[in-house]
Design a protein around this motif. Structure first.
Motif, PDB file in Angstrom:
ATOM      1  N   PHE A  54       0.874  -1.163   0.000  1.00 44.54           N
ATOM      2  CA  PHE A  54       0.000   0.000   0.000  1.00 44.54           C
ATOM      3  C   PHE A  54       0.917   1.221   0.000  1.00 44.54           C
ATOM      4  CE2 PHE A  54      -4.255  -1.576   0.458  1.00 44.54           C
ATOM      5  CZ  PHE A  54      -4.098  -2.846   0.998  1.00 44.54           C
ATOM      6  N   GLY A  55       0.875   1.966  -1.083  1.00 42.76           N
ATOM      7  CA  GLY A  55       1.718   3.138  -1.197  1.00 42.76           C
ATOM      8  C   GLY A  55       1.002   4.390  -0.749  1.00 42.76           C
ATOM      9  N   SER A  56       1.570   5.530  -1.089  1.00 40.65           N
ATOM     10  CA  SER A  56       0.983   6.806  -0.698  1.00 40.65           C
ATOM     11  C   SER A  56      -0.377   6.982  -1.358  1.00 40.65           C
ATOM     12  CB  SER A  56       1.908   7.958  -1.086  1.00 40.65           C
ATOM     13  OG  SER A  56       2.135   7.952  -2.474  1.00 40.65           O
ATOM     14  N   GLY A  57      -1.280   7.626  -0.625  1.00 39.65           N
ATOM     15  CA  GLY A  57      -2.623   7.823  -1.148  1.00 39.65           C
ATOM     16  C   GLY A  57      -3.397   6.535  -1.301  1.00 39.65           C
ATOM     17  N   ASN A  58      -3.006   5.508  -0.555  1.00 34.43           N
ATOM     18  CA  ASN A  58      -3.658   4.194  -0.607  1.00 34.43           C
ATOM     19  C   ASN A  58      -3.538   3.510  -1.966  1.00 34.43           C
ATOM     20  OD1 ASN A  58      -4.518   3.758   2.043  1.00 34.43           O
ATOM     21  ND2 ASN A  58      -6.327   5.038   1.729  1.00 34.43           N
ATOM     22  N   LYS A  59      -2.622   3.978  -2.790  1.00 34.94           N
ATOM     23  CA  LYS A  59      -2.392   3.308  -4.056  1.00 34.94           C
ATOM     24  C   LYS A  59      -1.699   1.978  -3.805  1.00 34.94           C
ATOM     25  CE  LYS A  59       0.107   3.680  -8.425  1.00 34.94           C
ATOM     26  NZ  LYS A  59       1.060   4.462  -9.243  1.00 34.94           N
ATOM     27  N   ILE A  60      -2.163   0.943  -4.461  1.00 37.90           N
ATOM     28  CA  ILE A  60      -1.550  -0.377  -4.313  1.00 37.90           C
ATOM     29  C   ILE A  60      -0.572  -0.600  -5.455  1.00 37.90           C
ATOM     30  CG2 ILE A  60      -1.935  -2.849  -4.265  1.00 37.90           C
ATOM     31  CD1 ILE A  60      -4.648  -2.329  -3.007  1.00 37.90           C
ATOM     32  N   ASN A  61       0.619  -0.999  -5.088  1.00 37.83           N
ATOM     33  CA  ASN A  61       1.653  -1.291  -6.071  1.00 37.83           C
ATOM     34  C   ASN A  61       1.922  -2.791  -6.087  1.00 37.83           C
ATOM     35  OD1 ASN A  61       2.164   1.540  -6.563  1.00 37.83           O
ATOM     36  ND2 ASN A  61       3.213   1.571  -4.592  1.00 37.83           N
ATOM     37  N   TYR A  62       1.929  -3.373  -7.264  1.00 33.01           N
ATOM     38  CA  TYR A  62       2.237  -4.787  -7.443  1.00 33.01           C
ATOM     39  C   TYR A  62       3.444  -4.936  -8.362  1.00 33.01           C
ATOM     40  CZ  TYR A  62      -2.375  -6.113  -5.582  1.00 33.01           C
ATOM     41  OH  TYR A  62      -3.483  -6.299  -4.784  1.00 33.01           O
ATOM     42  N   ALA A  63       4.238  -5.945  -8.083  1.00 36.65           N
ATOM     43  CA  ALA A  63       5.272  -6.318  -9.036  1.00 36.65           C
ATOM     44  C   ALA A  63       4.587  -6.813 -10.305  1.00 36.65           C
ATOM     45  CB  ALA A  63       6.151  -7.413  -8.452  1.00 36.65           C
ATOM     46  N   GLU A  64       5.174  -6.513 -11.451  1.00 36.29           N
ATOM     47  CA  GLU A  64       4.568  -6.929 -12.712  1.00 36.29           C
ATOM     48  C   GLU A  64       4.349  -8.434 -12.756  1.00 36.29           C
ATOM     49  OE1 GLU A  64       3.669  -3.416 -14.397  1.00 36.29           O
ATOM     50  OE2 GLU A  64       3.380  -5.354 -15.378  1.00 36.29           O
ATOM     51  N   SER A  65       5.238  -9.170 -12.152  1.00 37.71           N
ATOM     52  CA  SER A  65       5.182 -10.629 -12.224  1.00 37.71           C
ATOM     53  C   SER A  65       4.013 -11.233 -11.458  1.00 37.71           C
ATOM     54  CB  SER A  65       6.491 -11.229 -11.706  1.00 37.71           C
ATOM     55  OG  SER A  65       6.711 -10.843 -10.356  1.00 37.71           O
ATOM     56  N   VAL A  66       3.387 -10.448 -10.573  1.00 38.36           N
ATOM     57  CA  VAL A  66       2.283 -10.995  -9.776  1.00 38.36           C
ATOM     58  C   VAL A  66       0.949 -10.318 -10.058  1.00 38.36           C
ATOM     59  CG1 VAL A  66       3.945 -11.534  -7.946  1.00 38.36           C
ATOM     60  CG2 VAL A  66       2.523  -9.482  -7.748  1.00 38.36           C
ATOM     61  N   LYS A  67       0.945  -9.312 -10.889  1.00 39.26           N
ATOM     62  CA  LYS A  67      -0.299  -8.603 -11.201  1.00 39.26           C
ATOM     63  C   LYS A  67      -1.338  -9.572 -11.765  1.00 39.26           C
ATOM     64  CE  LYS A  67       1.252  -3.847 -12.012  1.00 39.26           C
ATOM     65  NZ  LYS A  67       1.438  -2.775 -13.020  1.00 39.26           N
ATOM     66  N   GLY A  68      -2.551  -9.456 -11.233  1.00 41.33           N
ATOM     67  CA  GLY A  68      -3.626 -10.318 -11.687  1.00 41.33           C
ATOM     68  C   GLY A  68      -3.678 -11.652 -10.969  1.00 41.33           C
ATOM     69  N   ARG A  69      -2.636 -11.965 -10.199  1.00 43.52           N
ATOM     70  CA  ARG A  69      -2.614 -13.256  -9.475  1.00 43.52           C
ATOM     71  C   ARG A  69      -2.613 -13.052  -7.963  1.00 43.52           C
ATOM     72  NH1 ARG A  69       1.729 -16.459  -9.818  1.00 43.52           N
ATOM     73  NH2 ARG A  69       3.198 -14.755 -10.239  1.00 43.52           N
ATOM     74  N   PHE A  70      -1.962 -11.998  -7.496  1.00 43.74           N
ATOM     75  CA  PHE A  70      -1.834 -11.739  -6.064  1.00 43.74           C
ATOM     76  C   PHE A  70      -2.693 -10.543  -5.678  1.00 43.74           C
ATOM     77  CE2 PHE A  70       2.734 -13.546  -5.278  1.00 43.74           C
ATOM     78  CZ  PHE A  70       2.365 -14.724  -5.917  1.00 43.74           C
ATOM     79  N   THR A  71      -3.217 -10.578  -4.456  1.00 41.36           N
ATOM     80  CA  THR A  71      -4.004  -9.468  -3.932  1.00 41.36           C
ATOM     81  C   THR A  71      -3.564  -9.173  -2.503  1.00 41.36           C
ATOM     82  OG1 THR A  71      -5.919 -10.128  -5.268  1.00 41.36           O
ATOM     83  CG2 THR A  71      -6.311  -8.613  -3.435  1.00 41.36           C
ATOM     84  N   ILE A  72      -3.198  -7.927  -2.273  1.00 38.22           N
ATOM     85  CA  ILE A  72      -2.818  -7.495  -0.933  1.00 38.22           C
ATOM     86  C   ILE A  72      -4.038  -6.886  -0.257  1.00 38.22           C
ATOM     87  CG2 ILE A  72      -2.050  -5.213  -1.707  1.00 38.22           C
ATOM     88  CD1 ILE A  72       0.135  -5.329   0.428  1.00 38.22           C
ATOM     89  N   SER A  73      -4.149  -7.119   1.031  1.00 37.18           N
ATOM     90  CA  SER A  73      -5.227  -6.508   1.789  1.00 37.18           C
ATOM     91  C   SER A  73      -4.744  -6.266   3.221  1.00 37.18           C
ATOM     92  CB  SER A  73      -6.487  -7.383   1.771  1.00 37.18           C
ATOM     93  OG  SER A  73      -6.238  -8.637   2.376  1.00 37.18           O
ATOM     94  N   ARG A  74      -5.534  -5.558   3.974  1.00 32.04           N
ATOM     95  CA  ARG A  74      -5.150  -5.210   5.335  1.00 32.04           C
ATOM     96  C   ARG A  74      -6.392  -5.058   6.195  1.00 32.04           C
ATOM     97  NH1 ARG A  74      -3.683   0.944   3.377  1.00 32.04           N
ATOM     98  NH2 ARG A  74      -5.860   1.495   2.982  1.00 32.04           N
ATOM     99  N   ASP A  75      -6.230  -5.220   7.483  1.00 34.43           N
ATOM    100  CA  ASP A  75      -7.301  -4.982   8.434  1.00 34.43           C
ATOM    101  C   ASP A  75      -6.677  -4.264   9.625  1.00 34.43           C
ATOM    102  OD1 ASP A  75      -9.381  -4.959  10.225  1.00 34.43           O
ATOM    103  OD2 ASP A  75      -9.967  -7.033   9.863  1.00 34.43           O
TER     104      ASP A  75
END
Length: 114
Positions: free
Chosen positions: A50-71
């Motif tokens: 989770f980057g600045s402004g709540n933007k989510i950054n993914y490595a290109e190699s995992v885009k579409g396969r991995f999902t980050i979340s938080r509580d």
């Protein structure tokens, strides 16, 4: 503050795993939680964050396969990994920023066989 990553294991190619990161106490840093990984013989690399402004950054190699979340209410972070590939094999680390510097968990091993 301490972090503990869990949920790693050995799976077959195409299967899924969910990693969890437990943060020892409430901290604003949970809002900026990130996941990195380090494969044998390679440098640690960003997987998702989770980057600045709540933007989510993914490595290109995992885009579409991995999902980050938080509580933040539970002081937890997660990494849902679908469609795992052998090249995803690595030790996965969770991390949060703190005023004195970035804090890292101990890592959890993910092994994907073909």
């Amino acid at each position: 503050v301490q972090l503990q990553a869990s949920g790693g294991g050995a799976v077959q190619s195409g299967e899924s795993l969910t990693l969890s990161c437990t943060v020892s106490r409430s901290t604003f840093g949970v809002n900026a939680i990130g996941w990195y990984r380090q494969a044998p013989g390679k440098e640690r690399e960003l997987v998702a964050e989770f980057g600045s402004g709540n933007k989510i950054n993914y490595a290109e190699s995992v885009k579409g396969r991995f999902t980050i979340s938080r509580d933040p209410a539970k002081n937890m972070g997660y990494l849902q990994m679908n469609g795992l590939k052998p090249e995803d094999t690595a030790v996965y680390y969770c991390t949060i920023p703190q005023p004195h510097g970035r804090v890292w968990g101990q890592g959890t091993l993910v092994t994907v066989s073909s």
